[in-house]
Design an enzyme around this catalytic site. Sequence first.
Site, short mmCIF file in Angstrom:
data_model
loop_
_atom_site.label_atom_id
_atom_site.label_comp_id
_atom_site.label_asym_id
_atom_site.label_seq_id
_atom_site.Cartn_x
_atom_site.Cartn_y
_atom_site.Cartn_z
CB ILE A 47 -6.85 -4.06 2.23
CG1 ILE A 47 -7.08 -5.66 2.24
CG2 ILE A 47 -7.28 -3.76 3.37
CD1 ILE A 47 -5.81 -6.32 2.74
N PRO A 48 -7.37 -2.98 -1.40
CG PRO A 48 -8.75 -1.83 -2.88
CD PRO A 48 -8.50 -1.97 -1.36
CG HIS A 49 -2.36 -5.09 -1.90
ND1 HIS A 49 -3.43 -5.59 -1.12
CD2 HIS A 49 -1.74 -6.11 -2.16
CE1 HIS A 49 -3.32 -6.71 -1.09
NE2 HIS A 49 -2.40 -7.24 -1.56
N PRO A 50 -1.27 -3.43 -5.22
CG PRO A 50 0.56 -1.89 -5.61
CD PRO A 50 -0.79 -2.02 -4.70
#
Lengths: 574, 276, 262
Positions: C167-170
């Site tokens: 779950i990549p996220h900034p």
Amino acid sequence: MRILRRWRHPASWSIFRLDDRLLLILIAVIVGTCSGLAAVALNRSLIAMFEWLHHFRHYWWSFIMPAIGAALSALFLDKMVKEGAGHAVPEVIYSVSRYGGLMRFRSSFSRLISSCLTIGSGGSAGPEAPVVMSGAAIGSNIAKLFSLNDRQRVTIVGCGAAGAISSIFNAPIAGMVFSIEVILGEWKAVNIVPIAIASVAGTEISRILQGNQIAFSHRLFHIGHLDIVACIGLAIISAVASVLLTRLLRSMHGVSKKAPFPIWVRAAAGGCAVGIIGIFLPIVLGEGYHPLRTMIEGAYTQGLGIVTLAVFAKILATSLTLGWGGSGGIFAPCLVIGSLAGLTYHRGLLLLWPSVPWVNEGCFALLGMAGLISGMLHAPLTGIFLIIEITGGYEVILPLIIVSVISTTLCHYIEPVSFYLKELVEKGQLLRPGTDARVLSDLSVQELLEKDCIIVKQNMLLRDFINIIKKSHRNYFPVEDEKTGRFLGMIHLDDIRSYLFNPLMYDAVVLGQIMDTDVKVVYLDDDLSEVLRKMDVNRLFSMPVIANRKFLGMISKATLLDKYRNELMVQTDL
Amino acid sequence: MNAQLFHIFRNTPLGRETLLQSIYFCKKVGASLIIYIPEFTKFLMYFENDVVQIDLDNSYLTSPETALKHAKELLDQGKIKARFLEPKNFTASTLPDISTNFDFMCCPRSISDLSSKIGLGYIGPRVRRIVNSARFPVLITSPVFKKWRSIAVFFGGSANAVNALKLGFRISRASEMPLSVYTHMENASRESYEEIIKNENLEEEMDHYVTEWHMFERGKFEENIYDVPHDALVVLGAYGHGLIRNIFFGSKMEKIQSIITNNLLIAGPNYGLGQK
Amino acid sequence: MPFLAENHIVFICKGMHGCTSHILPSAFSLQSIYMKLNLNDMARCLDLPVSTVDRWIRQGRIPIHRSGNDCIFKESILEKWAFNHGLRFSLPNEERKKEQKFGLTNLLPAMQLGGVFHDIKGDDVESVLKSAVDKVPVPAINKQGLYERLLEREALTSTGIGKGVAIPHPRTPLPEETDNSLITTCFLEKPIDFEAVDDRAVFVMFILLSTSIKNHLHLLSRLAFCVRDDSFVEFLRTYPDTSSLLSKIADSENLLDKADHN
């Protein structure tokens, strides 16, 4: 038909909706007139009674007359009108501070009649306090007729009291100042105007019906500088006299309460004693305006010894009359005691320094009066204005101010609360607006209730409880019985934090096992000061509120602060 | 519901009947009972715009030592707990103030006069003033305790009557007893009364709670009243459409209270203000 | 008698149930407008308990006149009074508008917005992320900047949460670039080592772009709930197409909502 109803609610007329000051002024005129009439009625009846009974004064049994009068008045108050015992003015102040000035209709006339009986027959009391109560009750009932709200009603009650005092002394400023200083306790612009108008109305009625007489004529006094210095001594003496009167009155009250006789017997006993004193010193009988006149004119011829004795005798007589059940006020006796004290002081000064050209003793009598009033009521302004107005003389203003102010201050040291307020303060019932006691008594538990707690049942599993915790905003969860809905206990997250993260316990524990059953609760009609005390004693910041054994909500100190501030800001505005 | 009923206890057989009635009412409606055993014959109730001095007649102070015990016995019998009120504020040393934020108050027909005046047709002046000023309805009990099994509301169409109707719904909901409405049609038609119900958005409640709406079209009111069951709690408003509101209640109300012996629950003009 | 003069003023009352007009007899022809509200509504407008407002009206401390259960007042005067006493006063219509802004986006709308993409090319974390970022359907976004922020986050700890899902996220939310939160679902061409917690290769990435931290956590927790269910992950491994994926998500969310409202 609705028209008639609207007539009874003038506060809802459009003209007045914008600004109710006009409405208050109009009602103030009506109230001032009515209370002025009441005062005049009392005055006249006192004069009439006095003259009627004067014939009997030289009989040997005349000492019974005050007894009969006091007994009749006590009977009247208790049986016919069914009023409680007690002084008039504290009742007015109590009702103003607590209930927005609501007073019973019977108070408008009951004290008038009973004090007429007491004083007319020779009891040592004053007609002012009963008249204040009547005026206030008249104002209250007129306000009730027009369906005014609390704030307006309080102003109108003040108008009634002011009208009464102005009328009885023919002194409008003193009436105004008394009403604002003593009865209302707050100097607000919105109060002053209607009260002033009512004073004027009352005075005018009195002048129309009784003529514009100044109660006590005056002569020109030449005040020298030494006299001003001497005033300080007089202030001290009047302060002493005030304290003596206060203490003696209260102890008489205490003694008479313990006596096992019915009320009218006690009143009669007090009256008898007064009658006996009166035989030797007739100055102590009645309200004393006549001897007062003599003293101010400087025509009182008794020597120093008698005068000193008279001071103590009058104090004793007043305490006996009022403490044992007679009905009346302390205003007029204060005036008499004050002038007697002034005379004593003057004679004393003459004795010590005969060569100094002291001012006429009438002046000292006046100053003594002011000193006593200021000392007893802790109302220096009332004292000053009253003396100026009833003697029409402005030249005594300098020593007058000195005596009033010093006397008040000294009395304040010894008796921190004035005579009228003493009972109220002792019971914790004096609630001036903007004070902590007032704010706490206005707010109720119902207003502070926070209803956002999620209630759980005692048989719920811990697993299901975790879901509830997810949704809630609080740390406390009240537990209810499944069948009856009764409040059983509280769960505080702090207590169960350690179990929350142990999945093995989720199905093994029911809420009934982890709740705290020994919880301190608050009821809906608890006093807030009591609630705060409970919180402080138990070191809690929030507590559950229970009614009929069901949980209603929480009450917390945080919300209390919020509402307290709101209330305080609303109470102390214009 | 967490309502409270205020009851002044008279330690006499008559007082026992009244207390039994209060206990029954509280149990049925789910209210809690607050009992005041008077120490003085007088007390004050401060309402919003009026202060009423209640002068109890001396029978209220009979044998104070046994009063508490008798009251508790009756409570135990009725299996209900009550709180005993201790007045905290006094206007004068013998004049306690009693608060007025209750939801119901129970009175006999007269509290200031002798017990002999408990007959029909008489409602004492103090009780009238309380009904006038209070925000709560007043329960005037019949002289002898009787369990009521249904509710009868008199609906005359005035604003006060609508309040009484709402009160009837509330009681019916809490006690789950059947409710009937009685209307004496004076000059209006059936539709006009239904119109009033519609305007007040009470149609739903009417359908839900009311078992039957009796409309009296013919006959004298006094005779039609016989239709009201003997064991019903009668709920009514104090006033109708009339002018004179202070000394007398509405004309129908006066008639009703002088004819029937049921317990009366009267909603005064201030009932329903400030409620959710 | 002045109060008998009839019908010179018509004023509009706003209540909770729309507008009703009401006629009030008045002696003068006042140009002011009086409003009428029910006591309960009044209390709600002032954000105070009913008993407090009732008490203040009785004591005369608030400039409202009462007849029966209705409160009659002038809006400007009441607003000024409220301001002077540190209280809030807002009319009923305004309140409703405020409530609408703070909703939370659910998985389904977020995924619909973000789109579902298959066969994302790349051999390692960086290249896969770069390809995925290109697919994100938000024109306003600076793709290079987003890529760098995603890498930054990966450097902290791997966003591979196990079972092959990442779950990549900034790190910080992006309220300026996007109005609504979205999740871009990217099925990888071949599984990549993400240094995930269970050391398994990642085959699907859900790129989370949220407008606020609250939204981010909400979406994350819902997603985690779905992933916890092994059958869901198995379903993902079949590389479903957009519509079947979205319908499966919808089912899972229904289950979640039901559980929440128990």
